[in-house]
Design a protein around this motif. Structure first.
Motif, PDB file in Angstrom:
ATOM      1  N   MET A 115      36.935  48.743  43.125  1.00 14.40           N
ATOM      2  CA  MET A 115      37.643  47.226  43.104  1.00 14.40           C
ATOM      3  C   MET A 115      36.292  46.544  42.924  1.00 14.40           C
ATOM      4  SD  MET A 115      41.415  47.958  43.793  1.00 14.40           S
ATOM      5  CE  MET A 115      41.026  48.058  45.775  1.00 14.40           C
ATOM      6  N   GLY A 116      35.375  46.374  43.938  1.00 16.47           N
ATOM      7  CA  GLY A 116      34.343  45.356  43.608  1.00 16.47           C
ATOM      8  C   GLY A 116      33.118  45.776  42.589  1.00 16.47           C
ATOM      9  N   LEU A 117      33.264  46.799  41.932  1.00 13.96           N
ATOM     10  CA  LEU A 117      31.652  46.619  41.631  1.00 13.96           C
ATOM     11  C   LEU A 117      31.745  45.894  40.647  1.00 13.96           C
ATOM     12  CD1 LEU A 117      29.553  49.369  42.188  1.00 13.96           C
ATOM     13  CD2 LEU A 117      30.932  50.918  40.317  1.00 13.96           C
ATOM     14  N   GLY A 144      40.726  46.033  36.284  1.00 20.24           N
ATOM     15  CA  GLY A 144      39.652  45.471  35.693  1.00 20.24           C
ATOM     16  C   GLY A 144      39.614  43.599  35.425  1.00 20.24           C
ATOM     17  N   GLY A 145      40.752  43.017  35.925  1.00 26.57           N
ATOM     18  CA  GLY A 145      41.009  41.714  36.532  1.00 26.57           C
ATOM     19  C   GLY A 145      40.045  42.109  38.425  1.00 26.57           C
ATOM     20  N   ILE A 146      40.519  42.498  38.831  1.00 27.23           N
ATOM     21  CA  ILE A 146      39.437  42.784  40.075  1.00 27.23           C
ATOM     22  C   ILE A 146      38.158  42.313  39.829  1.00 27.23           C
ATOM     23  CG2 ILE A 146      39.310  44.070  42.573  1.00 27.23           C
ATOM     24  CD1 ILE A 146      41.821  44.835  42.239  1.00 27.23           C
ATOM     25  N   VAL A 147      37.569  43.202  39.301  1.00 26.45           N
ATOM     26  CA  VAL A 147      35.727  43.374  38.690  1.00 26.45           C
ATOM     27  C   VAL A 147      35.667  42.159  38.372  1.00 26.45           C
ATOM     28  CG1 VAL A 147      33.888  44.801  37.669  1.00 26.45           C
ATOM     29  CG2 VAL A 147      36.412  46.211  39.134  1.00 26.45           C
ATOM     30  N   THR A 148      36.507  42.310  37.580  1.00 26.84           N
ATOM     31  CA  THR A 148      35.823  40.442  35.995  1.00 26.84           C
ATOM     32  C   THR A 148      36.336  39.581  37.490  1.00 26.84           C
ATOM     33  OG1 THR A 148      37.629  41.513  34.443  1.00 26.84           O
ATOM     34  CG2 THR A 148      36.657  39.175  34.652  1.00 26.84           C
ATOM     35  N   LEU A 149      36.944  39.540  38.186  1.00 30.96           N
ATOM     36  CA  LEU A 149      36.967  37.729  38.854  1.00 30.96           C
ATOM     37  C   LEU A 149      36.179  38.410  40.622  1.00 30.96           C
ATOM     38  CD1 LEU A 149      40.594  37.403  39.709  1.00 30.96           C
ATOM     39  CD2 LEU A 149      39.094  36.718  38.431  1.00 30.96           C
ATOM     40  N   PHE A 167      45.128  39.459  33.889  1.00 32.98           N
ATOM     41  CA  PHE A 167      46.131  39.670  33.772  1.00 32.98           C
ATOM     42  C   PHE A 167      46.749  41.013  35.212  1.00 32.98           C
ATOM     43  CE2 PHE A 167      45.203  38.345  29.750  1.00 32.98           C
ATOM     44  CZ  PHE A 167      46.342  37.328  29.320  1.00 32.98           C
ATOM     45  N   SER A 168      47.996  40.787  35.824  1.00 34.31           N
ATOM     46  CA  SER A 168      48.312  41.374  36.415  1.00 34.31           C
ATOM     47  C   SER A 168      47.225  41.816  37.626  1.00 34.31           C
ATOM     48  CB  SER A 168      49.189  42.960  35.713  1.00 34.31           C
ATOM     49  OG  SER A 168      50.145  42.508  34.832  1.00 34.31           O
ATOM     50  N   THR A 169      46.239  40.921  38.431  1.00 30.86           N
ATOM     51  CA  THR A 169      45.743  41.852  39.117  1.00 30.86           C
ATOM     52  C   THR A 169      45.730  40.518  40.976  1.00 30.86           C
ATOM     53  OG1 THR A 169      43.954  41.236  36.928  1.00 30.86           O
ATOM     54  CG2 THR A 169      43.451  40.693  39.410  1.00 30.86           C
ATOM     55  N   PRO A 170      45.726  41.597  41.395  1.00 28.55           N
ATOM     56  CA  PRO A 170      45.840  41.998  42.845  1.00 28.55           C
ATOM     57  C   PRO A 170      44.341  40.913  43.338  1.00 28.55           C
ATOM     58  CG  PRO A 170      46.133  43.867  42.090  1.00 28.55           C
ATOM     59  CD  PRO A 170      45.728  43.556  40.853  1.00 28.55           C
ATOM     60  N   LEU A 171      44.777  39.856  44.092  1.00 35.83           N
ATOM     61  CA  LEU A 171      43.806  38.834  44.787  1.00 35.83           C
ATOM     62  C   LEU A 171      43.385  38.567  45.960  1.00 35.83           C
ATOM     63  CD1 LEU A 171      45.886  35.814  42.295  1.00 35.83           C
ATOM     64  CD2 LEU A 171      43.737  37.530  42.133  1.00 35.83           C
ATOM     65  N   ASN A 172      44.714  39.578  46.208  1.00 35.34           N
ATOM     66  CA  ASN A 172      44.858  39.820  48.159  1.00 35.34           C
ATOM     67  C   ASN A 172      44.518  41.056  48.124  1.00 35.34           C
ATOM     68  OD1 ASN A 172      44.488  39.660  50.672  1.00 35.34           O
ATOM     69  ND2 ASN A 172      45.451  37.853  51.367  1.00 35.34           N
ATOM     70  N   TYR A 242      36.677  47.491  53.001  1.00 38.12           N
ATOM     71  CA  TYR A 242      36.462  46.998  51.855  1.00 38.12           C
ATOM     72  C   TYR A 242      37.817  46.524  51.103  1.00 38.12           C
ATOM     73  CZ  TYR A 242      38.166  49.803  46.962  1.00 38.12           C
ATOM     74  OH  TYR A 242      38.137  50.098  46.023  1.00 38.12           O
ATOM     75  N   TYR A 243      38.620  46.547  51.308  1.00 38.40           N
ATOM     76  CA  TYR A 243      40.174  45.909  51.162  1.00 38.40           C
ATOM     77  C   TYR A 243      40.098  44.063  51.136  1.00 38.40           C
ATOM     78  CZ  TYR A 243      42.731  50.222  50.751  1.00 38.40           C
ATOM     79  OH  TYR A 243      43.404  51.163  50.909  1.00 38.40           O
ATOM     80  N   LEU A 244      39.228  43.759  51.738  1.00 39.99           N
ATOM     81  CA  LEU A 244      38.789  42.400  52.287  1.00 39.99           C
ATOM     82  C   LEU A 244      37.709  42.142  51.671  1.00 39.99           C
ATOM     83  CD1 LEU A 244      39.491  39.664  53.807  1.00 39.99           C
ATOM     84  CD2 LEU A 244      37.383  40.829  55.613  1.00 39.99           C
ATOM     85  N   LYS A 245      36.724  43.243  51.083  1.00 27.23           N
ATOM     86  CA  LYS A 245      35.521  42.548  50.842  1.00 27.23           C
ATOM     87  C   LYS A 245      35.476  42.665  49.082  1.00 27.23           C
ATOM     88  CE  LYS A 245      31.767  43.114  53.679  1.00 27.23           C
ATOM     89  NZ  LYS A 245      30.788  43.991  54.609  1.00 27.23           N
ATOM     90  N   VAL A 246      36.693  43.202  48.356  1.00 28.04           N
ATOM     91  CA  VAL A 246      36.736  42.920  47.379  1.00 28.04           C
ATOM     92  C   VAL A 246      37.501  42.422  46.609  1.00 28.04           C
ATOM     93  CG1 VAL A 246      36.050  46.223  46.751  1.00 28.04           C
ATOM     94  CG2 VAL A 246      38.105  44.838  47.012  1.00 28.04           C
ATOM     95  N   SER A 247      38.446  41.814  47.316  1.00 23.14           N
ATOM     96  CA  SER A 247      39.437  40.895  47.097  1.00 23.14           C
ATOM     97  C   SER A 247      39.444  39.314  46.664  1.00 23.14           C
ATOM     98  CB  SER A 247      40.222  40.201  48.681  1.00 23.14           C
ATOM     99  OG  SER A 247      41.178  41.243  49.000  1.00 23.14           O
ATOM    100  N   PRO A 248      39.614  39.241  45.401  1.00 24.53           N
ATOM    101  CA  PRO A 248      39.189  38.222  44.411  1.00 24.53           C
ATOM    102  C   PRO A 248      40.001  36.869  45.259  1.00 24.53           C
ATOM    103  CG  PRO A 248      40.341  39.518  42.657  1.00 24.53           C
ATOM    104  CD  PRO A 248      40.429  39.591  44.404  1.00 24.53           C
ATOM    105  N   LEU A 249      40.426  36.920  45.857  1.00 21.97           N
ATOM    106  CA  LEU A 249      41.113  35.751  46.327  1.00 21.97           C
ATOM    107  C   LEU A 249      39.884  34.294  47.264  1.00 21.97           C
ATOM    108  CD1 LEU A 249      43.545  33.572  47.369  1.00 21.97           C
ATOM    109  CD2 LEU A 249      43.881  34.497  49.574  1.00 21.97           C
TER     110      LEU A 249
END
Length: 321
Positions: A115-117, A144-149, A167-172, A242-249
Motif C-alpha cells: 500500500m505504500g509502494l 490505489g488511492g492509498i498509493v496515490t496519497l 475514492f473509497s480509500t483507507p486513510l488510517n 507497516y500499517y502505520l507507515k503506509v497510512s495516508p492520514l
C-alpha cells in the motif's frame, strides 16, 4: 482542509442504490464495461522488475489521467474502464497501470506490491512526463488511492501533476484492519486471499528460499499475509509498523497538489477513523467529501453506464483548472 458538507452524489431513492453491499457488488462484480482499445507497454524498472501500462492516447491533448486500481485489481476492471472511457470522451489521454504481479503477468522479483509502494507510481508518472504530457491528473481507487496519497505526501511531485483524486480509500490503515475482520466482509476478503495465495505459491516456485510454501498455503487473513510476507519482505518490523507507515492520514498535511478525497459514509470496507471530518487537517490543498451512500468503489447511477466517481473526478479537475 475544505470539507464539502453537501455531497453531489444523490442516488435514486432505491434500496439497491443505497445498500452498502449491493452498491459495492453490482458495479464491481456484476456490471460489465467494455475494455477500451488500450495499447500495452511493459515498463522496465530500475530494480530489474517491470510494470504493465495500458495507454489510450488522444493525440490532440497534453493532458492525461493516470488511474490506479485497488487491491488485487488490474487496469481492465469495470470501474477503471468506465473512468477511462469517460475521460477519453472529454479529450483526455488515459494511462491505466498495473501494480506488480497484476495485469495478467507475474512480476520477476520477490516483491509484489504494497500500500505504500510509491516508487512504482513515481516511475509511471515519469513515463507520462517523458511521453510529453504537461498536465497529469492522478485518480486512485481504494488501495490505489492509498498509493496515490502517499506519493503526493511523501515526495515533491513534479509540476506536471496538477491534481489527485481518490475514492473509497483507507486513510488510517492501522485502525482500518478492523474492517477486514467483520463477518459481513468475509466474502470480499476471502476472494482477495484466494487470489493472493495463488501468487505466493507461484512465488515459492521462483524463490523457494524466500517464500515458505506451508506458510503461503496456511494464510487465512490479512494479519497472516502481512505478518508472514509483506512486512518482512519490505523491511518492516511487523505488520503494525507497516500499517502505520503506509497510512495516508499522517502525510496529508504535506500534500502541495490540489487533492480530493471521497469516502462514502456507508462504505463497508472503512471504519470511522477514515473520515477526515473527525480530524484537524490544516492543509488547504485537501478537499474531503463524504457522500451518505456509494458503497466501496461503487457510486452507481440510474440509467447511466458511468459511475458518479469519474463524473466527480472531472468536476474537481475542471474546478481547479
Amino acid at each position: 482542509m475544505h470539507f464539502i458538507e453537501k455531497s453531489g452524489y444523490q442516488p435514486p431513492n432505491n434500496f439497491i442504490f443505497k445498500n452498502a453491499h449491493l452498491s459495492t457488488i453490482i458495479p464491481g462484480a456484476i456490471k460489465k464495461y467494455p475494455v477500451p482499445p488500450y495499447s500495452r507497454e511493459k515498463l522496465e524498472l530500475p530494480d530489474g522488475d517491470f510494470l504493465l501500462l495500458d495507454w489510450w492516447i488522444n493525440d490532440s491533448t497534453d493532458s492525461i489521467v493516470i488511474i490506479s486500481h485497488g487491491l488485487e485489481g488490474h487496469s481492465r476492471r469495470t470501474y477503471i474502464n468506465s473512468c477511462a472511457d469517460y475521460f477519453h470522451k472529454f479529450g483526455y489521454s488515459v494511462l491505466a497501470w498495473n501494480q506488480r504481479s497484476c495485469g495478467g503477468e507475474i512480476n520477476r522479483l520477490p516483491k509484489l506490491y504494497h500500500m505504500g509502494l510509491i516508487d512504482d507510481l513515481k516511475c509511471v508518472v515519469n513515463q507520462a512526463i517523458y511521453s510529453g504530457f504537461k498536465k497529469i491528473h492522478l485518480i486512485g481507487y481504494s488501495m490505489g488511492g492509498i498509493v496515490t496519497l502517499n506519493y503526493a505526501g511523501k515526495i515533491n511531485v513534479p509540476e506536471e501533476v496538477k491534481s489527485c483524486i481518490t475514492f473509497s480509500t483507507p486513510l488510517n490503515v492501522l485502525q482500518n484492519v478492523k474492517a477486514f475482520k467483520k463477518t459481513s466482509n468475509f466474502f470480499y476478503f476471502h476472494n482477495f486471499m484466494v487470489d493472493f495465495k495463488k501468487k505466493l505459491i507461484f512465488k515459492h516456485s521462483q524463490f523457494p528460499d524466500i517464500f515458505n510454501i506451508k506458510q503461503a498455503k496456511s494464510i487465512k487473513s490479512f494479519d497472516d499475509l502481512d505478518s508472514l510476507f509483506t512486512a518482512p519482505i519490505y523491511g518492516f518490523a511487523n505488520k503494525e509498523e507497516y500499517y502505520l507507515k503506509v497510512s495516508p492520514l499522517f502525510v496529508l498535511n504535506n500534500i502541495k497538489t490540489p487533492t480530493l478525497i471521497v469516502n462514502a459514509e456507508n462504505d463497508p470496507f472503512l471504519t470511522e477513523e477514515n473520515y477526515l471530518d473527525r480530524y484537524e487537517i490544516s492543509n488547504p490543498n485537501i478537499y474531503f467529501e463524504k457522500p451518505k451512500y456509494g458503497g466501496h468503489v461503487g457510486f452507481p447511477l440510474h440509467n447511466s453506464k458511468f459511475s458518479w466517481a469519474e463524473i466527480r473526478a472531472k468536476e474537481f479537475i475542471d474546478s481547479i483548472l
